[in-house]
Motif scaffolding. Sequence first.
Motif, mmCIF file in Angstrom:
data_model
loop_
_atom_site.group_PDB
_atom_site.id
_atom_site.type_symbol
_atom_site.label_atom_id
_atom_site.label_comp_id
_atom_site.label_asym_id
_atom_site.label_seq_id
_atom_site.Cartn_x
_atom_site.Cartn_y
_atom_site.Cartn_z
ATOM 1 N N LEU A 23 4.603 -6.282 -8.281
ATOM 2 C CA LEU A 23 3.437 -5.607 -7.796
ATOM 3 C C LEU A 23 4.001 -4.452 -7.214
ATOM 4 O O LEU A 23 3.699 -3.257 -7.285
ATOM 5 C CB LEU A 23 2.848 -6.349 -6.593
ATOM 6 N N LEU B 283 -2.421 2.679 -8.856
ATOM 7 C CA LEU B 283 -2.468 1.902 -7.746
ATOM 8 C C LEU B 283 -2.233 2.197 -6.413
ATOM 9 O O LEU B 283 -1.371 2.984 -6.027
ATOM 10 C CB LEU B 283 -1.481 0.656 -7.917
ATOM 11 N N ARG C 254 -7.936 -12.006 -3.008
ATOM 12 C CA ARG C 254 -7.160 -10.825 -3.537
ATOM 13 C C ARG C 254 -7.937 -9.870 -3.975
ATOM 14 O O ARG C 254 -8.918 -10.023 -4.528
ATOM 15 C CB ARG C 254 -6.403 -11.771 -4.712
ATOM 16 N N SER D 117 0.846 -1.107 -0.011
ATOM 17 C CA SER D 117 -0.084 0.216 -0.135
ATOM 18 C C SER D 117 0.878 1.360 -0.114
ATOM 19 O O SER D 117 2.269 1.303 0.469
ATOM 20 C CB SER D 117 -0.712 0.164 1.291
ATOM 21 N N LEU E 15 -2.978 -7.495 -12.217
ATOM 22 C CA LEU E 15 -2.956 -7.478 -10.890
ATOM 23 C C LEU E 15 -2.973 -8.318 -9.930
ATOM 24 O O LEU E 15 -2.197 -8.909 -9.041
ATOM 25 C CB LEU E 15 -3.769 -6.163 -10.493
ATOM 26 N N ALA F 12 -7.576 -5.533 -5.281
ATOM 27 C CA ALA F 12 -6.573 -4.304 -5.494
ATOM 28 C C ALA F 12 -7.433 -2.797 -5.502
ATOM 29 O O ALA F 12 -8.643 -3.145 -5.850
ATOM 30 C CB ALA F 12 -5.940 -4.541 -6.930
ATOM 31 N N VAL G 160 -2.764 -3.592 -2.813
ATOM 32 C CA VAL G 160 -3.044 -4.804 -3.301
ATOM 33 C C VAL G 160 -3.169 -5.692 -1.954
ATOM 34 O O VAL G 160 -2.377 -5.401 -0.959
ATOM 35 C CB VAL G 160 -2.063 -5.393 -4.361
#
Length: 884
Positions: A801, A783, A774, A714, A818, A776, A786
């Motif tokens: 990632l 982004l 999972r 993050s 992703l 995202a 995730v």
Amino acid sequence: MQSVNTPNVTRTTCPYCGVGCGVAASVTAAGTVLTGDKLHPANFGHLCSKGAALAETLDHDGRLLHPLANGQRVSWDEALDQVAHGFGKVIAEHGPDAVAFYVSGQLLTEDYYVANKLMKGFIGSANIDTNSRLCMSSAVVAHKRAFGADVVPVCYEDIEAADLVVITGSNYAWAHPVLYQRLAAAKKARPDMRVVVIDPRRTPTCDIADLHLAIAPGSDACLFNGLLNFIRREDALDLAYVETHVEGFAAAFEAARAAGSIPKVAQVCGIPEAEVSEFFRLFARTERAVTIFSQGINQSSSGVDKGNAIINVHLATGRIGHPGMGPFSVTGQPNAMGGREVGGLANQLAAHLDFSDAASIELVARFWNAPRIAQAPGLKAVDLFQAIASGKIKAVWIMGTNPAVSMPDADRVRAALLDCELVVVSDCVQHTDTTACADILLPAAGWGEKDGTVTNSERRISRQRSLLAMAGEARPDWWIITQVAQRMGFADAFPYTRPAQIFREHASLSSFENSGTRAFDISALAELDDAEYDALQPVQWPVNRQAPQGTPRLFDDGHFYTPSGRARMVAVAPRLPAVAADKDFPLVLNTGRIRDQWHTMTRTGKVPRLNAQEAEPFVQMHASDAHVYQLQHGGLARLTSRNGAMLARVQVSEDQRPGSVFVPMHWNDAYARSARVDALVAPITDPISGQPESKHTPVRVEPYRPAWQGFVLSRTRLDFMDASYCACTQGAGHWRHELAGDGMPEEWRDWAQAALEDSGEWLEYRDVSMGRYRAASLRDGKLEAVFFIAADQRLPEREWLGTLFGKEQLESGEVAGLLAARPPNGPADVGRNVCACFNVGEKTILNAIHKKELNSIEAVGACLKAGTGCGSCVPEIRRILDRA
């Protein structure tokens, strides 16, 4: 001779290990640029991965910027008055021994000097000890017993000049990387040089070893006693030297005789007879021999005796005082040696004087004009914190260190601080395990802001110069201590307004009534004016009338600082570690450093590339032990001792000796939950030095099987308080959270979105039967986070990632990949970071080796630059080549 600073370059000294590398710093509008100082004689321009990343640690993020009292911001006057009043009140009610200072090898010599003077000279207690107690106090005692003074007799050039270098109790390649690279270069230039590494585990230092003795933990003294006995039996003694310059040899030889024959030594040490024989013969026939020792020797309940067993073999063969020979204790911290010079240990006075005779106490009292000077040694570190726990010490001032993490029995140390009447902490970092226990926080200047001196492992005094303005309201440690001293009524003795004044007083004390009987003498520096102090060049003490340019090595004349003028060989009766492994705690825990982190990570933890090699706490163990205790590589384990417990990721490695496990010392509550290894270490110490036994803790290791495991990347650090295991590291543009939990949330989406303030555009995938989730979060194509959750540790790689957080807008293929954690055009996983200098991953190296048929370290370096920076990763690159 090093040139004086130029307007654009500040020449200073690295704040990490005891090598004392020179750093050249340029502050520009674009930022601070740091390189190795090519003119500094410790490193000649080389820096390790940590030193090379110093510029990336200089921001103010996480800094303690203002004085705080009970969590509230206060002025400096208010804070200093509270400290002075609080200590004064305790002293008035309970006496001076009810207060204590706990200081640090991170302090500059001038800081150390003022703290020691205040506590011992004017408060009148010797309850000032240092975290250097944890790393080199056993070597101090060994030196004093053998030489009559705490002196390291050799210099760095001796390592390069030796024909045999023995490294024992040190992962030299990672703990002192620049010195290791100097040794590796010398061995490459002189292939006949031999290197022997003595260590229970195979470390990267063994990369250049001709012989590795994987001895049983704690058996070092038996090995060196056996060597002394072998030297005697094989007539390899220097009898003329012993008869002229040594005393105590008969008793030392008699004690060594008990070590017995090579078969007996091999049995006790748990290694083949052929290896013992080869080492003994190699040492006996090689005159120019240096023995390097560090924490693996010192951090023991018999560390002093181990140090003397090493020194004995050098005295018996006359291998001391001449180029390329001698015992060499390398210190762990940048100013551990400077702290010894000013009396930073509780059993010392300043200028290498101590409490052993009334004349020394009286001498320092007269010099300081201190009528209430302490008359007896104070409490050593472990005893000091136990005295806090018992209520004997009611006020403590902790300076520049984190004992709630680094002390043995760390849980009880933290509990003691939380219960203490008054805890003052001066530090440059606001949030540590120790600052969380403080009543008063004082913002100290950080590296790059401080001005003073440090002394490295070869007795070389160097300037640490300021190159940046102090952050917020931060102040130098010497200034903070001086201000408190003045408020306690000692203004006349603490008139300091700049560090040069303190240094001159320190130098003057070194020569005060010193007729040559005290080794520490820097009298030639006592009259430096402020400009000369600012321009001071690196110099090795003694620095006096006889040696105005300094002294590279000592004892070349065979004269020592004992009453007789002879060195002392000490009769050593090897002792096993204080607590043995048993059926309840069958494995032996060893703690130590990793390559790219420093102490409790308050500085290095801020640098993404230094976090890339090891992202979470781990326990390394041999495959046979992993099989017996049902542990899997990559799984989680719980380690338990009689004192505490922790969680760590399992690494199965043939480098580890069966029956032993290794855990790094660095992780703490600021970066990982339930990962403070010193919570497991018992407060057992050497009875003479007081240094804790950190290399031999009986433990059991069991699988930890949580209900779920996962990771979260993050942009900001997130809180996962419901996770039983959480290890956080800072990556490039993101935070990496490695997680595990015992309880399952009712809905994974709710759990994940609750961790984010704004979940944004949400993508997710779930497989209930396999226990996988999972997700995202994106915002305007960028982004944000995730989430990857599984029933076990089988999770995708994180590296690709992580790279996506550096993009302002993800491409459609990247978005599509992703939740699979795979790039659109095939594998782009670079693997675990190997080279911190150039961010080169393991899989990148392997791919290049196969595709371009690389077959040497040099070829890998030419292709990828890996290994061409600080060189710390060269041993690992060699292993990758061997595997490929």
